[in-house]
Design a protein around this motif. Structure first.
Motif, PDB file in Angstrom:
ATOM      1  N   ARG A 140      -4.005  -3.342  16.191  1.00 17.63           N
ATOM      2  CA  ARG A 140      -5.084  -2.601  16.046  1.00 17.63           C
ATOM      3  C   ARG A 140      -4.491  -1.308  15.147  1.00 17.63           C
ATOM      4  NH1 ARG A 140     -10.162  -1.601  17.545  1.00 17.63           N
ATOM      5  NH2 ARG A 140     -10.852   0.289  17.968  1.00 17.63           N
ATOM      6  N   TYR A 141      -3.133  -0.909  15.621  1.00 14.04           N
ATOM      7  CA  TYR A 141      -2.625   0.325  15.119  1.00 14.04           C
ATOM      8  C   TYR A 141      -2.541   0.163  13.524  1.00 14.04           C
ATOM      9  CZ  TYR A 141       1.371   3.073  13.702  1.00 14.04           C
ATOM     10  OH  TYR A 141       2.344   3.703  13.011  1.00 14.04           O
ATOM     11  N   ILE A 142      -1.964  -0.826  12.979  1.00 17.12           N
ATOM     12  CA  ILE A 142      -1.606  -0.761  11.472  1.00 17.12           C
ATOM     13  C   ILE A 142      -2.945  -0.640  10.862  1.00 17.12           C
ATOM     14  CG2 ILE A 142      -1.000  -2.149   9.856  1.00 17.12           C
ATOM     15  CD1 ILE A 142       1.427  -1.119  11.178  1.00 17.12           C
ATOM     16  N   PRO A 143      -4.145  -1.761  11.108  1.00 13.15           N
ATOM     17  CA  PRO A 143      -5.351  -1.441  10.292  1.00 13.15           C
ATOM     18  C   PRO A 143      -5.978  -0.108  10.472  1.00 13.15           C
ATOM     19  CG  PRO A 143      -5.211  -3.523  11.295  1.00 13.15           C
ATOM     20  CD  PRO A 143      -3.979  -2.632  11.926  1.00 13.15           C
ATOM     21  N   VAL A 198       0.839  -1.239  -0.091  1.00 16.62           N
ATOM     22  CA  VAL A 198      -0.108   0.114   0.206  1.00 16.62           C
ATOM     23  C   VAL A 198       0.834   1.026   0.125  1.00 16.62           C
ATOM     24  CG1 VAL A 198      -1.751  -1.167   1.261  1.00 16.62           C
ATOM     25  CG2 VAL A 198      -0.255   0.131   2.482  1.00 16.62           C
ATOM     26  N   THR A 199       0.307   2.165  -0.603  1.00 14.08           N
ATOM     27  CA  THR A 199       1.113   3.630  -0.676  1.00 14.08           C
ATOM     28  C   THR A 199       0.005   4.575   0.305  1.00 14.08           C
ATOM     29  OG1 THR A 199      -0.160   4.400  -2.460  1.00 14.08           O
ATOM     30  CG2 THR A 199       2.118   3.453  -3.037  1.00 14.08           C
ATOM     31  N   ASN A 200       0.412   5.501   0.731  1.00 16.97           N
ATOM     32  CA  ASN A 200      -0.583   6.564   1.507  1.00 16.97           C
ATOM     33  C   ASN A 200      -1.524   6.918   0.298  1.00 16.97           C
ATOM     34  OD1 ASN A 200       0.781   6.511   3.607  1.00 16.97           O
ATOM     35  ND2 ASN A 200       2.243   8.293   3.202  1.00 16.97           N
ATOM     36  N   GLN A 201      -2.765   7.308   0.684  1.00 16.52           N
ATOM     37  CA  GLN A 201      -3.884   7.200  -0.110  1.00 16.52           C
ATOM     38  C   GLN A 201      -4.526   8.646   0.146  1.00 16.52           C
ATOM     39  OE1 GLN A 201      -5.088   4.889  -2.380  1.00 16.52           O
ATOM     40  NE2 GLN A 201      -3.124   4.092  -1.764  1.00 16.52           N
ATOM     41  N   LEU A 251      -2.755   6.085   5.641  1.00 13.77           N
ATOM     42  CA  LEU A 251      -1.272   6.370   6.031  1.00 13.77           C
ATOM     43  C   LEU A 251      -0.754   5.186   5.996  1.00 13.77           C
ATOM     44  CD1 LEU A 251      -1.444   9.420   8.522  1.00 13.77           C
ATOM     45  CD2 LEU A 251      -0.820   9.412   5.974  1.00 13.77           C
ATOM     46  N   GLY A 252      -1.032   3.915   5.425  1.00 14.58           N
ATOM     47  CA  GLY A 252      -0.295   2.784   5.591  1.00 14.58           C
ATOM     48  C   GLY A 252       0.955   2.817   5.048  1.00 14.58           C
ATOM     49  N   ARG A 289      -5.858 -11.559   8.613  1.00 15.82           N
ATOM     50  CA  ARG A 289      -5.949 -12.323   7.557  1.00 15.82           C
ATOM     51  C   ARG A 289      -5.993 -11.434   6.339  1.00 15.82           C
ATOM     52  NH1 ARG A 289     -10.587 -12.648   4.569  1.00 15.82           N
ATOM     53  NH2 ARG A 289     -10.410 -14.771   4.209  1.00 15.82           N
ATOM     54  N   ASP A 290      -5.972 -10.069   6.339  1.00 14.76           N
ATOM     55  CA  ASP A 290      -5.841  -9.002   5.187  1.00 14.76           C
ATOM     56  C   ASP A 290      -4.501  -8.311   5.199  1.00 14.76           C
ATOM     57  OD1 ASP A 290      -8.386  -9.749   4.133  1.00 14.76           O
ATOM     58  OD2 ASP A 290      -9.507  -8.715   5.714  1.00 14.76           O
ATOM     59  N   ILE A 291      -3.909  -8.228   6.293  1.00 17.43           N
ATOM     60  CA  ILE A 291      -2.629  -7.362   6.242  1.00 17.43           C
ATOM     61  C   ILE A 291      -1.527  -8.125   6.656  1.00 17.43           C
ATOM     62  CG2 ILE A 291      -1.695  -5.245   7.417  1.00 17.43           C
ATOM     63  CD1 ILE A 291      -4.571  -4.356   7.779  1.00 17.43           C
ATOM     64  N   ILE A 292      -0.213  -7.978   5.899  1.00 20.54           N
ATOM     65  CA  ILE A 292       1.117  -8.599   6.293  1.00 20.54           C
ATOM     66  C   ILE A 292       1.829  -7.361   6.333  1.00 20.54           C
ATOM     67  CG2 ILE A 292       2.954  -9.716   5.684  1.00 20.54           C
ATOM     68  CD1 ILE A 292       1.055 -11.731   4.016  1.00 20.54           C
ATOM     69  N   VAL A 293       2.547  -7.060   7.648  1.00 23.95           N
ATOM     70  CA  VAL A 293       3.638  -6.184   7.710  1.00 23.95           C
ATOM     71  C   VAL A 293       4.990  -6.517   7.562  1.00 23.95           C
ATOM     72  CG1 VAL A 293       4.555  -4.307   9.174  1.00 23.95           C
ATOM     73  CG2 VAL A 293       2.150  -4.553   8.873  1.00 23.95           C
TER      74      VAL A 293
END
Length: 270
Positions: free
Chosen positions: A177-180, A133-136, A187-188, A251-255
């Motif tokens: 919680r912070y990342i999602p 992801v980029t910032n949106q 601001l991902g 299940r939807d996000i990997i960092v």
């Protein structure tokens, strides 16, 4: 958008804290294993390790066991300390808990990526993919995410801060919680690594500042800035080297992170 409040979020103080902690750690390291411990912490792999004091209370065999997996992920070799424990050596409570949980670590988030492939701006897994992801811009955000009632919502830490395992569990849940939430407000690509998150917690709490409250204030300021300032939506200049730098948030996000840079990959179905 400048990183005015992002700088607050990452905390310049944490940088000094990290360098200071690293220097102090190395100065007090008297064995190869203690030096390796400092290297692992410096490279961002120490989030699940006990404090330096607790680490030193363990005999070399337990120290080697504690370091084996985080050091391996960083490509660092653990010295051979032999098969038998030092006479009278007893692992500390923290060491026993972490050593006992070591075999279980394979089933933790990193283990869920064993069948995935890192393909630059994409992580391809069986039947799923995750895109960097980029910032949106605000035009691409869900309605209401910048409203005052969209809170970060971290609970305060109520345990013993000397219990590093309790701190790690708290921060792991908080980070999940912070990342999602950062992705939601566009601001991902401007998130803290878990290491920075960990340092921020200790720096704030050491200074008498409630971590959860300060993070909530900062999240509110980020939303205000996001309403009024343009964001940098460019792609990252660099990409993670391999999946050993990555962990599953949900299940939807990997960092992924190399301490200096954080990369967030999100499933298109999110």
């Amino acid at each position: 958008m400048t990183t005015r409040w992002l700088a607050l979020l990452a905390l310049d103080a944490c940088i000094g804290f990290a360098h200071g902690a690293e220097s102090t750690c190395m100065e007090g390291a008297k064995t190869e294993l203690e030096q390796l411990y400092c290297q692992v912490v410096r490279k961002g792999g120490g989030a699940g390790l006990p404090s330096p004091t607790d680490f030193k209370r363990n005999d070399p065999q337990v120290q080697a066991l504690l370091l084996r997996r985080p050091a391996g992920r960083l490509g660092l070799d653990v010295p051979d300390v032999g098969a038998s424990a030092a006479p009278g050596g007893q692992p500390s409570q923290v060491g026993r808990e972490l050593a006992d949980s070591e075999p279980e670590a394979e089933s933790q988030p990193q283990g869920q990526l064993t069948e995935c492939q890192l393909q630059g701006q994409r992580i391809a897994c069986p039947q799923r993919r995750f895109d960097l992801v980029t910032n949106q811009p605000n035009s691409k955000l869900t309605d209401g995410v910048l409203a005052s009632n969209n809170r970060l919502g971290l609970g305060p830490f109520k345990g013993n801060r000397n219990d590093e395992e309790a701190v790690r569990r708290y921060l792991s849940d908080a980070y999940d919680r912070y990342i999602p939430k950062m992705v939601d407000i566009g601001l991902g690509a401007s998130t803290m690594s878990f290491t920075a998150f960990h340092h921020a917690f200790h720096t704030m709490e050491d200074g008498g500042v409630d971590f959860a409250r300060r993070m909530e204030q900062t999240f509110s300021l980020l939303k205000q800035d996001k309403k009024n300032l343009a964001v940098d939506t460019r792609d990252h200049d660099e990409l993670p080297g391999d999946l050993s730098l990555c962990m599953v948030i949900n299940r939807d996000i990997i960092v992924c992170d190399n301490v200096g840079t954080n990369w967030v990959y999100v499933s298109p179905t999110r």
